[in-house]
Design a protein around this motif. Structure first.
Motif, PDB file in Angstrom:
ATOM      1  N   GLU A   1       0.827  -1.158   0.245  1.00  0.00           N
ATOM      2  CA  GLU A   1      -0.030   0.268   0.281  1.00  0.00           C
ATOM      3  C   GLU A   1       1.057   1.603   0.376  1.00  0.00           C
ATOM      4  OE1 GLU A   1      -2.267  -2.956   2.210  1.00  0.00           O
ATOM      5  OE2 GLU A   1      -0.563  -2.440   2.383  1.00  0.00           O
TER       6      GLU A   1
ATOM      7  N   LYS B   1     -11.065   3.003  -8.544  1.00  0.00           N
ATOM      8  CA  LYS B   1     -11.617   2.180  -7.566  1.00  0.00           C
ATOM      9  C   LYS B   1     -10.005   2.436  -5.913  1.00  0.00           C
ATOM     10  CE  LYS B   1     -11.417  -2.912  -6.594  1.00  0.00           C
ATOM     11  NZ  LYS B   1     -10.645  -4.833  -6.798  1.00  0.00           N
TER      12      LYS B   1
ATOM     13  N   ARG C   1      -9.447   5.606  -5.444  1.00  0.00           N
ATOM     14  CA  ARG C   1      -9.869   6.720  -5.375  1.00  0.00           C
ATOM     15  C   ARG C   1     -11.263   6.472  -4.480  1.00  0.00           C
ATOM     16  NH1 ARG C   1      -9.108   8.868  -9.769  1.00  0.00           N
ATOM     17  NH2 ARG C   1     -11.083   9.083 -10.296  1.00  0.00           N
ATOM     18  N   GLN C   2     -12.091   5.292  -4.263  1.00  0.00           N
ATOM     19  CA  GLN C   2     -13.849   5.412  -3.534  1.00  0.00           C
ATOM     20  C   GLN C   2     -13.225   5.318  -2.210  1.00  0.00           C
ATOM     21  OE1 GLN C   2     -15.244   1.455  -5.619  1.00  0.00           O
ATOM     22  NE2 GLN C   2     -15.890   2.356  -7.426  1.00  0.00           N
ATOM     23  N   SER C   3     -12.045   5.164  -1.702  1.00  0.00           N
ATOM     24  CA  SER C   3     -12.330   4.607  -0.268  1.00  0.00           C
ATOM     25  C   SER C   3     -11.823   6.245   0.064  1.00  0.00           C
ATOM     26  CB  SER C   3     -10.488   4.525   0.378  1.00  0.00           C
ATOM     27  OG  SER C   3      -9.294   5.097  -0.212  1.00  0.00           O
ATOM     28  N   CYS C   4     -11.483   7.520  -0.230  1.00  0.00           N
ATOM     29  CA  CYS C   4     -11.711   8.568  -0.123  1.00  0.00           C
ATOM     30  C   CYS C   4     -12.653   9.404  -0.273  1.00  0.00           C
ATOM     31  CB  CYS C   4     -10.222   9.304  -1.447  1.00  0.00           C
ATOM     32  SG  CYS C   4      -9.212   9.063  -1.362  1.00  0.00           S
ATOM     33  N   CYS C   5     -13.736   8.988  -0.992  1.00  0.00           N
ATOM     34  CA  CYS C   5     -14.863   9.224  -0.857  1.00  0.00           C
ATOM     35  C   CYS C   5     -15.473   8.743   0.501  1.00  0.00           C
ATOM     36  CB  CYS C   5     -15.787   9.354  -2.199  1.00  0.00           C
ATOM     37  SG  CYS C   5     -15.433   9.911  -3.498  1.00  0.00           S
ATOM     38  N   ILE C   6     -15.738   7.710   0.653  1.00  0.00           N
ATOM     39  CA  ILE C   6     -16.160   6.845   1.558  1.00  0.00           C
ATOM     40  C   ILE C   6     -15.866   7.329   3.219  1.00  0.00           C
ATOM     41  CG2 ILE C   6     -15.974   4.660   3.322  1.00  0.00           C
ATOM     42  CD1 ILE C   6     -15.514   3.282   0.158  1.00  0.00           C
ATOM     43  N   ASP C   7     -14.140   7.638   3.472  1.00  0.00           N
ATOM     44  CA  ASP C   7     -13.643   8.748   4.580  1.00  0.00           C
ATOM     45  C   ASP C   7     -13.890   9.813   4.086  1.00  0.00           C
ATOM     46  OD1 ASP C   7     -12.073   5.960   5.008  1.00  0.00           O
ATOM     47  OD2 ASP C   7     -10.788   6.808   3.975  1.00  0.00           O
TER      48      ASP C   7
END
Length: 163
Positions: free
Chosen positions: A20, A150, A152-158
């Motif tokens: 990561e 995919k 970047r999706q964790s940025c939106c969730i956070d």
């Protein structure tokens, strides 16, 4: 390509802490190098990357947009869209228009001079895109785009969780 390519580029003696960490640093290094090359080209035309982005948004929309709408469409978040528009207006590349129904809303429109500047830049920008990433196959580009979306999706969730 070698697994340790980034490690060698950074002259890092030890392996990365995790895949990561290596992936994030690879994205950041690539972004920095692309930004430097694009920024150099845009400076030849008296623009920053963000100013170029505003002009592209306005040309693509084909009609004036409120400042906040432009800000929401930017590739890179800018803290002060007003200052950005001010500088473009000083260069007569955009103009502001007040909304007749709601005087608080200010629309920004690209001027013919702004459109002409983008037209002059189009081929050189396209050529630079090809130079930077044209060595990838269509399949690789599709995969890269899919994986970046995919990631970047964790940025939106956070960001939604912290609101």
């Amino acid at each position: 390509m070698k697994q340790q390519q980034l490690q060698q580029e950074l002259k890092k003696k030890q392996a990365f802490q995790s895949p990561e960490v290596e992936a994030i640093l690879n994205v950041l290094r690539t972004s920095d190098q692309f930004q430097n090359r694009l920024g150099k080209l845009f400076r030849e035309y008296g623009l920053t990357c963000s100013q170029y982005n505003v002009l592209r948004i306005l040309r693509g929309e084909g009609q004036p947009l409120p400042s906040l709408e432009i800000a929401s469409r930017m590739v890179q978040v800018v803290p002060a869209i007003t200052g950005l528009v001010d500088r473009l207006e000083e260069q007569t590349l955009v103009e502001r228009k007040r909304c007749h129904k709601d005087r608080r809303v200010v629309y920004v429109a690209i001027t013919p001079k702004g459109e002409q500047l983008l037209d002059e830049m189009d081929n050189r920008v396209s050529d630079l895109h090809t130079q930077l990433i044209g060595h990838l196959t269509r399949t690789e580009l599709t995969d890269l785009n899919r994986l970046l979306v995919k990631a970047r999706q964790s940025c939106c969730i956070d960001s939604e969780a912290t609101v």
